[in-house]
Scaffold this active site. Structure first.
Site, mmCIF file in Angstrom:
data_model
loop_
_atom_site.group_PDB
_atom_site.id
_atom_site.type_symbol
_atom_site.label_atom_id
_atom_site.label_comp_id
_atom_site.label_asym_id
_atom_site.label_seq_id
_atom_site.Cartn_x
_atom_site.Cartn_y
_atom_site.Cartn_z
ATOM 1 N N CYS A 176 23.064 15.076 -13.738
ATOM 2 C CA CYS A 176 21.893 14.212 -13.873
ATOM 3 C C CYS A 176 21.720 13.709 -15.316
ATOM 4 O O CYS A 176 22.405 12.789 -15.726
ATOM 5 C CB CYS A 176 20.649 14.897 -13.322
ATOM 6 S SG CYS A 176 19.422 13.677 -12.791
ATOM 7 N N HIS A 232 22.212 16.073 -7.886
ATOM 8 C CA HIS A 232 22.097 17.517 -8.132
ATOM 9 C C HIS A 232 22.834 18.279 -7.033
ATOM 10 O O HIS A 232 22.202 18.852 -6.141
ATOM 11 C CB HIS A 232 20.628 17.934 -8.130
ATOM 12 C CG HIS A 232 19.861 17.462 -9.319
ATOM 13 N ND1 HIS A 232 19.741 18.207 -10.471
ATOM 14 C CD2 HIS A 232 19.193 16.317 -9.544
ATOM 15 C CE1 HIS A 232 19.019 17.545 -11.354
ATOM 16 N NE2 HIS A 232 18.678 16.387 -10.818
ATOM 17 N N GLU A 264 24.047 21.052 -7.046
ATOM 18 C CA GLU A 264 23.765 22.498 -7.063
ATOM 19 C C GLU A 264 22.802 22.906 -5.950
ATOM 20 O O GLU A 264 22.843 24.036 -5.465
ATOM 21 C CB GLU A 264 23.197 22.914 -8.432
ATOM 22 C CG GLU A 264 21.787 22.417 -8.775
ATOM 23 C CD GLU A 264 21.763 21.048 -9.466
ATOM 24 O OE1 GLU A 264 22.751 20.300 -9.314
ATOM 25 O OE2 GLU A 264 20.757 20.734 -10.130
HETATM 26 N N1 GLN Z 1 15.388 12.512 -17.477
HETATM 27 C C1 GLN Z 1 16.336 11.878 -16.629
HETATM 28 C C2 GLN Z 1 15.672 10.946 -15.628
HETATM 29 O O1 GLN Z 1 14.515 11.056 -15.366
HETATM 30 C C3 GLN Z 1 17.214 12.898 -15.927
HETATM 31 C C4 GLN Z 1 16.506 13.778 -14.969
HETATM 32 C C5 GLN Z 1 17.271 14.996 -14.565
HETATM 33 O O2 GLN Z 1 18.182 15.457 -15.257
HETATM 34 N N2 GLN Z 1 16.924 15.594 -13.435
HETATM 35 O O3 GLN Z 1 16.300 10.079 -15.083
#
Ligand code: GLN
Length: 530
Positions: free
Chosen positions: A381, A506, A508
């Site tokens: 992410c 994600h 995970e």
């Molecule tokens: N801060 C980033 C966003 O909002 C990544 C978010 C995250 O890593 N879950 O896009």
């Protein structure tokens, strides 16, 4: 008849109630019952999405995009059931709904009160989770500790449920039994008091699970039974084990499964746990070490990245590896040259998800180390977003390239909000959330790992790779190996590197002991040089 297992906690929080609830689910499912689990969080936040992971632990995202308590992650991993927004009830959600109904005039002029209106709403939400899942058995874990003010309406609602569903509700109380090293004694008094507190509000537990450092001796078991009005054979010992996945096995070895069937008045069938036992065995027998650096802002609290830690464990077990995970604070990497150099000694580097400016430059430095030293790298992410920033700055040569989340005035906004996100004012529940379709590019590393062209992974983010820069990034050698249905970047990778893959998703959250995430398997395989 629908059956309910209500799990309460005593003495302290964080004694592993979530693991015991998940273990209860696994045992019942392994007996052939259709199970669902509900986590009740007595706090006033509507969901976990707005909570600081440093205090609260990871925000677990479900398929349907709910931002929930991390215990739902345990439930999915242990029981392999799909959790939804129905499976996490917070006080905030309950009160929100009660107040909405009051404003809508649904209460027809009544005085709206905790009993019966709030308690009815709680029962309605628990039953809704059952109806949505069609489960035979609903396990309800009540967060916090018996005696908390916030928890009272929930316990009262469960007391009422037991009366309404007479004979079909079993109460399991999980409480800490402190081991005093100096005298070598297990002290049961706090547990006795927490059961007294439960009984004072009309709940007599049927089963006690005593959490302690060492297994309960017979004398202590009998003492607990006597003081809590529970049969000695219904007092179980959940002692410290090196691997949480052993907990259902230790409980089963004491007959917890039989006690559940007996008290729920359902047929006992020997649970089939052979695959689970094999997994636990594989974890314990694995002896080829692999050292993984996990770089993040909340690195001091491992619970902030619980699912990632578990995903590494699942994939390692699958490959016969013994992972040694080290949590690296990205803020330190910004000033500590030694720490940055030490990164090169790891077999693999993960850059963790995150929000905000703190530690972001440290993560970018870690990504550069991985890229330049050919160290297997996985970006998740925020880890993808910062990989794009690093590549734009150091490979493409875009000076000052950044994400507008961190530098709104960057000359090269390689990561930016999409137009529709720019108008969003509310914080809660407004990110790109939940399972979404990803189309993988033939012949890429991720395509080989997943073995298919269409996958679904969960999301939780607001910013995206700016479509305006995609061509330029590709021209300089970055491969866009997965895109969303709308064409947004979901996966990137670098060829001519042992393993350099990052994802906007994600993965995970979907990793399970018996079904590890293909992406983590690929990363660990590369890290171990397999
Ligand atoms: N801060 C980033 C966003 O909002 C990544 C978010 C995250 O890593 N879950 O896009």
């Amino acid at each position: 008849m629908v059956k309910y297992v209500i799990i309460t906690g005593g003495v302290l929080s964080s004694v592993g109630k979530g693991t015991i609830s998940a273990s209860t689910g696994l045992l019942l499912k392994s007996m052939g019952y259709n199970v669902t689990l509900v986590k009740i969080d007595p706090y006033l936040n509507v969901d976990a999405g707005t909570m600081n992971p440093y205090m609260h632990g990871e925000v677990y995202v479900t398929e349907d995009g709910a931002e929930t308590d991390l215990d739902l992650g345990h439930y999915e991993r242990f029981v392999d059931v799909i959790m939804t927004k129905y499976n996490n009830i917070t006080a905030g959600k309950v009160y929100f709904e009660v107040i909405r109904k009051e404003r809508a005039g649904d209460y027809l002029g009544q005085t709206v009160q905790i009993i019966p209106h709030v308690t009815n709403q709680i029962k309605e939400m628990v039953r809704a989770a059952q109806q949505y899942s069609g489960a035979d058995v609903v396990i309800v874990e009540i967060g916090g500790t018996v005696g908390d003010i916030e928890g009272l309406p929930f316990l009262e609602a469960m007391r009422q449920l037991a009366l309404e569903e007479e004979g079909n509700v079993v109460f399991v109380h999980v409480a800490l039994v402190e081991y005093l090293k100096a005298t070598g004694e297990l002290k049961t008094k706090p547990l006795q008091h927490s059961v007294q507190e439960l009984r004072r509000i009309g709940i007599q537990p049927n089963i006690i699970v005593a959490r302690s450092e060492i297994p309960l001796d017979e004398e202590t078991r009998k003492k607990i039974a006597l003081y809590t009005n529970v049969k000695p054979e219904h007092v179980f010992s959940s002692y410290d084990v090196s691997l949480i996945y052993e907990v259902p096995l230790t409980l089963r070895a004491q007959g917890y499964d039989k006690a559940l069937a007996d008290k729920l008045n359902i047929e006992y069938r020997t649970p089939n746990l052979s695959k689970w036992e094999e997994f636990v065995d594989r974890v314990k027998k694995a002896n080829k070490p692999v050292r993984i650096a996990l770089v993040g802002k909340y690195a001091k609290l491992k619970d902030s990245y619980l699912s990632i830690k578990e995903a590494v464990i699942h994939a390692s077990a699958y490959l016969g590896l013994k992972p040694q995970m080290e949590w690296i604070d990205s803020v330190e990497l910004e000033t500590d040259e030694e720490a940055l150099k030490r990164l090169t000694t790891f077999d693999g580097i993960v850059v963790l998800p995150g929000f905000g400016a703190r530690g972001a430059e440290g993560k970018i430095k870690a990504i550069k180390v991985a890229r330049e030293n050919n160290i297997p790298f996985l970006g998740i992410c925020f880890g993808l977003q910062l990989s794009v920033v690093e590549f734009a700055r150091n490979v493409v040569g875009l000076k000052g390239a950044h994400s507008t989340e961190i530098d709104p005035n960057t000359p090269h906004p390689v990561i930016d909000l999409l137009e529709d996100q720019k108008n969003v004012k509310e914080v809660g529940g407004t990110m790109r959330l939940g399972a979404q379709k990803i189309i993988l590019k033939e012949g890429t590393t991720v395509h080989k790992l997943y073995g298919t062209s269409v996958i679904y992974e969960r999301h939780r983010h607001r910013y995206e790779v700016n479509p305006k820069y995609v061509d330029l990034l590709q021209k300089h050698g970055m491969v866009i190996s997965g895109v969303s249905e709308k064409g947004l970047v979901e996966f990137i990778e670098l060829p001519n590197h042992r393993f350099f893959v990052a994802t906007q998703a994600h993965p995970e959250f979907k990793s399970k002991p018996l079904a590890p995430s293909p992406l983590f398997v690929g990363f660990l395989k590369a890290a171990a040089g397999l």
